[in-house]
Enzyme design. Structure first.
Site, mmCIF file in Angstrom:
data_model
loop_
_atom_site.group_PDB
_atom_site.id
_atom_site.type_symbol
_atom_site.label_atom_id
_atom_site.label_comp_id
_atom_site.label_asym_id
_atom_site.label_seq_id
_atom_site.Cartn_x
_atom_site.Cartn_y
_atom_site.Cartn_z
ATOM 1 N N HIS A 18 48.881 23.255 60.627
ATOM 2 C CA HIS A 18 49.618 22.179 59.951
ATOM 3 C C HIS A 18 50.281 21.209 60.940
ATOM 4 O O HIS A 18 49.994 20.024 60.973
ATOM 5 C CB HIS A 18 50.741 22.770 59.083
ATOM 6 C CG HIS A 18 50.322 23.776 58.075
ATOM 7 N ND1 HIS A 18 49.638 23.440 56.934
ATOM 8 C CD2 HIS A 18 50.523 25.122 58.005
ATOM 9 C CE1 HIS A 18 49.430 24.534 56.201
ATOM 10 N NE2 HIS A 18 49.955 25.560 56.839
HETATM 11 C C1 BDR Z 1 54.652 24.056 56.864
HETATM 12 O O1 BDR Z 1 55.523 25.140 56.560
HETATM 13 C C2 BDR Z 1 55.630 26.007 57.649
HETATM 14 O O2 BDR Z 1 55.341 27.286 57.240
HETATM 15 C C3 BDR Z 1 54.697 25.507 58.727
HETATM 16 O O3 BDR Z 1 55.289 25.634 59.999
HETATM 17 C C4 BDR Z 1 54.460 24.066 58.363
HETATM 18 O O4 BDR Z 1 55.424 23.218 58.973
HETATM 19 C C5 BDR Z 1 53.374 24.219 56.069
HETATM 20 O O5 BDR Z 1 53.641 24.210 54.700
#
Ligand code: BDR
Ligand code: CA
Length: 314
Positions: A244
């Protein structure tokens, strides 16, 4: 060669935050990292600022100042994601306690200070977690909003809808009130939603390429992604861990890898059922003014080529 772009990374590490930070640290020709500001999110603040310093030490970049920020969302109790990232937030490999000191200044004061100190339009905020620190800075010092070059954030979803609830993505869900402030601020905004981050998956070949770098960094990244892949593999049947947060840094390095639309995005802050939903007018069915470049597609092979070649420098 133009001078590097000044950035602040606001983060709640998180293995994918960690890879994003490493990508920035590996790219000094393009990015000058002014500092890292930690926020509560994936795990509580007491862990995220420690993790931020551990990550810098993995890259042997011990001069990066790390600041601790807000320990809870603006109006709500903190929701964390140990079920994804493990109890430390950086599970997957044991790293020593950091030797780097935590800066004394509060992260929000640092953000305000840096934006006032540098020329207007020269500092970009990279947000990898809930938007509490940035919204607090905007609220406390509205004069800085017009000085921000751009906020590039990972958060939200339209086609993928939600990951922490059926309707909401984690970063926006944890502090929807902060997100509403940032999305409503008029700042230049680029958004990396799940729609794009679910397309950059660390499959077996890509994990092998990290490990094959032969460096501590390569092994660490392979161990982190191996740890947090199980969540998405079990839930979505994905081919591997979604990276992500590194999409935010990749966007700054190579925007041509991405495609999106400049549209209106509003944050749901009222409904219990859809709290934190990013209501994205992808199809242009309202008259609401556009406020965000909402990314929907990525050249995944190009993204991994960029990431792996940069990690090889550390
Ligand atoms: C986001 O939420 C966190 O778990 C990850 O680091 C990312 O920033 C994804 O939904
Ligand atoms: Ca994150």
């Amino acid at each position: 060669m133009p001078s590097p772009r000044k950035i602040i990374i606001d983060t709640d590490p998180g293995q994918d935050d960690a890879v994003a930070i490493l990508l920035a640290l590996a790219s000094p020709e393009e990015l000058e990292l002014l500092g890292i500001t930690a926020v509560a999110g994936n795990v509580p603040l007491a862990l995220t600022h420690v993790n931020a310093r551990k990550i810098c030490e993995v890259a042997h970049k011990v001069d990066v100042p790390v600041y601790a920020g807000c320990d809870a969302p603006l109006k709500r109790a903190l929701v964390t994601a140990e079920h994804v990232h493990g109890k430390t937030g950086l599970d997957g490999i044991d790293l020593p306690a950091p030797v780097m000191a935590l800066q004394e200044m509060h992260a929000v004061d640092f953000i305000i200070h840096e934006l006032r100190r540098h020329a207007p339009g020269s500092v970009t905020l990279c947000a990898l977690g809930p938007l509490t620190n940035i919204a607090t800075a905007f609220d406390r010092a509205p004069d800085i909003i017009g000085r921000v070059a751009e906020v590039v954030l990972m958060g939200g979803a339209y086609f993928e809808v939600g990951n922490i609830t059926p309707a909401a993505e984690f970063n926006i869900y944890v502090d929807p009130d902060a997100a509403a402030i940032v999305f409503g601020s008029g700042v230049k905004l680029t958004v990396m939603p799940l729609d794009v981050t679910h397309k950059v998956l660390v499959d077996a070949d890509r994990a092998e390429a990290f490990a094959a770098l032969g460096s501590d960094t390569g092994k660490t990244v392979a161990a982190w992604t191996h740890f947090f892949e199980r969540f998405d593999m079990e839930k979505y049947g994905s081919a591997g861990a979604p990276l992500h947060d590194p999409t935010v840094i990749a966007w700054l390095l190579k925007p041509d890898l991405f495609a999106g639309r400049f549209i209106n995005v509003e944050i749901e802050t009222q409904s219990e059922l859809t709290l934190g939903m990013t209501v994205a007018d992808w199809w242009g069915v309202t008259e609401r003014p556009a406020n965000a470049t909402f990314i929907g597609d990525v050249d995944a092979a190009g993204f991994f080529e960029l990431l792996t070649s940069r990690l090889a420098r550390l």
